[in-house]
Design an enzyme around this catalytic site. Structure first.
Site, short mmCIF file in Angstrom:
data_model
loop_
_atom_site.label_atom_id
_atom_site.label_comp_id
_atom_site.label_asym_id
_atom_site.label_seq_id
_atom_site.Cartn_x
_atom_site.Cartn_y
_atom_site.Cartn_z
CG ASP A 93 -2.39 1.34 -2.27
OD1 ASP A 93 -1.33 0.89 -2.76
OD2 ASP A 93 -2.40 2.23 -1.39
CB ALA B 140 -0.91 -0.01 1.22
CG HIS B 141 2.56 2.75 -3.42
ND1 HIS B 141 1.98 1.65 -3.97
CD2 HIS B 141 2.73 3.62 -4.45
CE1 HIS B 141 1.83 1.82 -5.27
NE2 HIS B 141 2.27 3.01 -5.59
NE ARG B 142 -0.92 3.81 -7.01
CZ ARG B 142 -1.65 3.93 -8.13
NH1 ARG B 142 -2.62 4.83 -8.19
NH2 ARG B 142 -1.41 3.16 -9.15
#
Ligand code: UD1
Ligand code: UDP
Length: 359
Positions: free
Chosen positions: A281, A204-206
């Site tokens: 994501d 998850a990095h968005r």
């Protein structure tokens, strides 16, 4: 014919790699420009080594900053290169700040632009990626849509159908090219003491998730609940943006999660291939999990990869723990027999044949 490829982030290095290889086979004159948007060895150098990418002729070294800073820096620096090199075509990929800035600079100099992975839409302008991809699609002279759905989005926005080519997604090329030899190239399962289909893989990095403390906290809470419910390892290679935000927001990473540094492509692909299920994501990982036939739970409210929802390789759940757990349980019951909507692994050839005809 002089072709300039501009790239600057992890997914661009990976997805451009088969095109660069195919171009070398055809002895095409490629010039590579690295914007420097990603620069940490684990987001940059490792992919050049693993995927045998040639050293870029230019590196703009723009580094990190706000979206406006990055876009402006690339615009200023790349214009000089375009003026000096006068390419016949500028190729850009996807939806990053590197993609937008280089397409805009080229377009203002009346240089033809080809947009690869054109036509994706989440219809959510909260995401910087959506703004980037819409603008680049409207600037580009040639649009390579990975699927018929993506082409439809472009037609709906009034883009001339003569400029659009359905070419599949280069991610399938990279994946097929590396899958066969993966066991020799990656020993990550042994190194992490993991058994096939006995762990969850998470990324998850968005911005729309991890830049919001409550959303990031909710993801961490959900992962802890997931570990408690299934009693399986949760492997989470952490993007530097996420690491930075966790520290900044003073969040605690539950000790039950196995946090790793970002991984190289071979190790990551190996972990994807053997995971029980992937939570993410990421855009590229929704595609890869689909092709690998590993169920995916997407920690977002929308996706620009609706093909994966249609065939039910993927489900959207946002960030609430309850919905995440329900999504996991739903996807675990799903038979892994969906088709691959992203192409046959020969996109690079298709795209370059079209480009050779056009230019
Ligand atoms: C960018 C893309 C995103 C893509 C992602 C791929 C945009 C708007 N976003 O997001 O679409 O999914 O790349 O991974 O272009 N950092 C490092 N080392 C690096 C690069 C970044 O430590 O090599 C840290 C910096 O603190 C930086 C943060 O990560 O501020 C975010 O980097 P940035 O390039 O702005 O965006 P990404 O989140 O990587
Ligand atoms: N990836 C990788 N190592 C990691 C995480 C992801 O090599 O630790 C690869 C993954 O296989 C995919 C790509 O990076 O091909 C996806 O990039 P990312 O999620 O950063 O960006 P997005 O696709 O969301 O733009």
């Amino acid at each position: 014919m002089k072709l300039v490829i501009v790239f600057g982030t992890r997914p661009e290095f990976i997805k451009f790699s088969p095109l660069i290889k195919e171009g070398a086979k055809k002895q095409l004159n490629f010039l590579l420009v690295h914007t420097g948007q990603h620069y940490s060895p684990k987001l940059d150098e490792i992919f050049f080594k693993e995927l045998c990418l040639p050293r870029p002729q230019y590196n703009l070294d723009v580094g990190s900053g706000t979206d406006a800073f990055q876009t402006a820096q690339i615009l200023l620096k790349i214009e000089k290169i375009f003026l000096a090199e006068q390419p016949d075509l500028v190729l850009v990929y996807g939806d990053t700040n590197s993609t937008l800035a280089s397409a805009l600079a080229a377009s203002k100099l009346h240089l033809p632009v080809a947009h690869l992975e054109a036509g994706l839409r989440s219809f959510d302008r909260e995401m910087p990626e959506e703004i980037n991809r819409v603008l680049v699609d409207h600037l580009a002279d040639y649009l390579f849509a990975p699927t018929v759905e993506a082409k439809k989005n472009l037609l709906n926005e009034g883009i001339n159908k003569k400029k659009i080519f359905v070419s599949g997604n280069l991610i399938v090329d990279v994946l097929y090219q590396n899958l066969k030899t993966l066991d020799q190239k990656s020993k990550i399962l042994t190194q992490l003491n993991l058994k096939r289909k006995k762990y969850f893989l998470v990324t998850a990095h968005r911005q729309e998730n991890v830049d919001h403390p409550e959303k990031l906290a909710s993801i961490l809470k959900a992962l802890l609940a997931l570990n408690k419910k299934y009693n399986l390892p949760i492997i989470y290679p952490l993007h530097p943006r996420t690491r930075k935000r966790i520290k900044e927001f003073g969040l605690i990473i539950p000790r039950q999660l196995r946090i790793l540094e970002p991984l190289g492509y071979f190790d990551f692909l190996n972990l994807e291939k053997n995971a029980l299920l992937i939570l993410t994501d990421s855009g590229g990982i929704q595609e890869e999990s689909c092709v690998l036939k590993v169920p995916c739970v997407t920690l977002r409210e929308n996706t620009e990869r609706p093909e994966t929802l249609k065939i039910k390789s993927n489900v959207l759940v946002g960030v609430s723990p309850k919905r995440i757990l329900n999504g996991v349980s739903f996807m675990l019951q799903r038979k892994r027999n969906w088709p691959n909507p992203f192409g046959d692994g020969r996109s690079a050839q298709t795209i370059l044949n079209i480009i050779e005809d056009l230019i």
